[in-house]
Design a protein around this motif. Structure first.
Motif, PDB file in Angstrom:
ATOM      1  N   ALA A  12      28.774  44.068  38.285  1.00 45.05           N
ATOM      2  CA  ALA A  12      29.441  44.419  39.485  1.00 45.05           C
ATOM      3  C   ALA A  12      28.212  44.480  40.808  1.00 45.05           C
ATOM      4  CB  ALA A  12      29.807  45.823  39.625  1.00 45.05           C
ATOM      5  N   LEU A  13      28.377  43.683  41.748  1.00 48.89           N
ATOM      6  CA  LEU A  13      27.470  43.786  42.718  1.00 48.89           C
ATOM      7  C   LEU A  13      27.502  44.747  43.954  1.00 48.89           C
ATOM      8  CD1 LEU A  13      27.203  40.077  43.385  1.00 48.89           C
ATOM      9  CD2 LEU A  13      25.886  41.191  41.957  1.00 48.89           C
ATOM     10  N   ASP A  19      33.167  41.082  43.914  1.00 46.72           N
ATOM     11  CA  ASP A  19      33.279  41.428  42.264  1.00 46.72           C
ATOM     12  C   ASP A  19      34.751  40.867  41.954  1.00 46.72           C
ATOM     13  OD1 ASP A  19      30.835  42.597  42.372  1.00 46.72           O
ATOM     14  OD2 ASP A  19      31.641  44.647  42.986  1.00 46.72           O
ATOM     15  N   ALA A  20      35.728  41.018  42.886  1.00 48.37           N
ATOM     16  CA  ALA A  20      36.810  40.512  42.461  1.00 48.37           C
ATOM     17  C   ALA A  20      37.064  39.143  42.370  1.00 48.37           C
ATOM     18  CB  ALA A  20      37.896  40.837  43.510  1.00 48.37           C
ATOM     19  N   GLN A  21      36.243  38.341  42.926  1.00 47.14           N
ATOM     20  CA  GLN A  21      36.186  36.710  42.901  1.00 47.14           C
ATOM     21  C   GLN A  21      35.357  36.260  41.459  1.00 47.14           C
ATOM     22  OE1 GLN A  21      34.558  35.042  46.431  1.00 47.14           O
ATOM     23  NE2 GLN A  21      36.010  36.695  47.837  1.00 47.14           N
ATOM     24  N   HIS A  22      34.524  37.086  41.324  1.00 48.29           N
ATOM     25  CA  HIS A  22      33.867  36.912  39.904  1.00 48.29           C
ATOM     26  C   HIS A  22      34.789  37.203  38.659  1.00 48.29           C
ATOM     27  CE1 HIS A  22      29.612  37.367  42.075  1.00 48.29           C
ATOM     28  NE2 HIS A  22      30.079  35.782  42.015  1.00 48.29           N
ATOM     29  N   THR A  27      38.469  35.489  34.299  1.00 47.21           N
ATOM     30  CA  THR A  27      39.947  35.328  33.853  1.00 47.21           C
ATOM     31  C   THR A  27      40.299  33.834  33.815  1.00 47.21           C
ATOM     32  OG1 THR A  27      40.600  37.271  35.224  1.00 47.21           O
ATOM     33  CG2 THR A  27      42.472  35.968  34.522  1.00 47.21           C
ATOM     34  N   LEU A  28      39.818  32.938  34.698  1.00 50.32           N
ATOM     35  CA  LEU A  28      40.138  31.623  34.539  1.00 50.32           C
ATOM     36  C   LEU A  28      39.687  30.898  33.346  1.00 50.32           C
ATOM     37  CD1 LEU A  28      39.950  30.443  38.278  1.00 50.32           C
ATOM     38  CD2 LEU A  28      42.128  30.408  36.917  1.00 50.32           C
ATOM     39  N   ILE A  29      38.347  31.438  33.021  1.00 55.25           N
ATOM     40  CA  ILE A  29      37.586  30.896  31.944  1.00 55.25           C
ATOM     41  C   ILE A  29      38.338  31.359  30.447  1.00 55.25           C
ATOM     42  CG2 ILE A  29      35.713  31.221  30.331  1.00 55.25           C
ATOM     43  CD1 ILE A  29      33.813  30.925  32.845  1.00 55.25           C
ATOM     44  N   HIS A  59      35.314  29.962  45.900  1.00 57.14           N
ATOM     45  CA  HIS A  59      34.392  31.205  45.987  1.00 57.14           C
ATOM     46  C   HIS A  59      33.177  30.735  46.458  1.00 57.14           C
ATOM     47  CE1 HIS A  59      31.828  34.459  44.338  1.00 57.14           C
ATOM     48  NE2 HIS A  59      31.478  33.533  43.556  1.00 57.14           N
ATOM     49  N   PHE A  60      32.300  29.690  45.930  1.00 60.51           N
ATOM     50  CA  PHE A  60      31.040  29.236  46.350  1.00 60.51           C
ATOM     51  C   PHE A  60      30.958  29.001  47.698  1.00 60.51           C
ATOM     52  CE2 PHE A  60      29.809  27.440  41.683  1.00 60.51           C
ATOM     53  CZ  PHE A  60      29.755  28.724  41.410  1.00 60.51           C
TER      54      PHE A  60
END
Ligand SMILES: [Fe+2]
Length: 149
Positions: A12-13, A19-22, A27-29, A59-60
């Protein structure tokens, strides 16, 4: 069913939106791996990798715009890392093959890459943002709405 990557508070940053995007990337992986274990067909796996690729790009792009807008240092090197990851995901989709198999090694590579990127490169810009004085009217939640709805 076991996950490939598990969220840990260490990752968590301290910026909820980021954090939610990470977490969504994790989850996608995991979704790709679960589909493999279920014996999902090629079209399903292809769609899941496509989703990971799209979400990663969004996201990027959001992160990069944030870094530019706040004048974070070392943007070029950070962007180069992002490009490398997107390239790797796109390549995997291209070479999915007839059976639509993504190796566990590949998913481990994506996991290791993401975790080390978060802990090093993303943590660096998070520290920079924490130290900076927010511009008047700057709100991270509003900033990201433009990118990820
Ligand atoms: Fe990043």
């Amino acid at each position: 069913m076991a996950d490939v990557v598990t969220w840990d508070e260490r990752y968590a940053l301290g910026f909820d939106e980021i954090d939610a995007q990470h977490q969504a990337l994790f989850t996608l992986i995991n979704d790709i791996w679960h589909a493999q274990v279920r014996g999902a067909d090629r079209a399903t796996v292809d769609a899941l990798i496509g989703r990971l690729e799209r979400y990663t790009r969004e996201h990027f792009a959001a992160e990069e715009a944030l870094m530019r807008s706040e004048g974070c240092p070392e943007i070029a090197a950070h962007l180069a890392e992002h490009q490398q990851f997107i390239h790797r995901v796109a390549l995997e989709r291209e070479h999915l093959g007839e059976r639509g198999v993504v190796s566990l090694d590949m998913l481990h590579f994506l996991r290791d890459w993401l975790v080390s990127h978060i802990l090093r490169a993303d943590a660096a810009y998070a520290r920079f943002l924490e130290q900076g004085t927010p511009r008047p009217g700057f709100a991270l939640s509003r900033f990201f709405t433009r990118f990820l709805g």
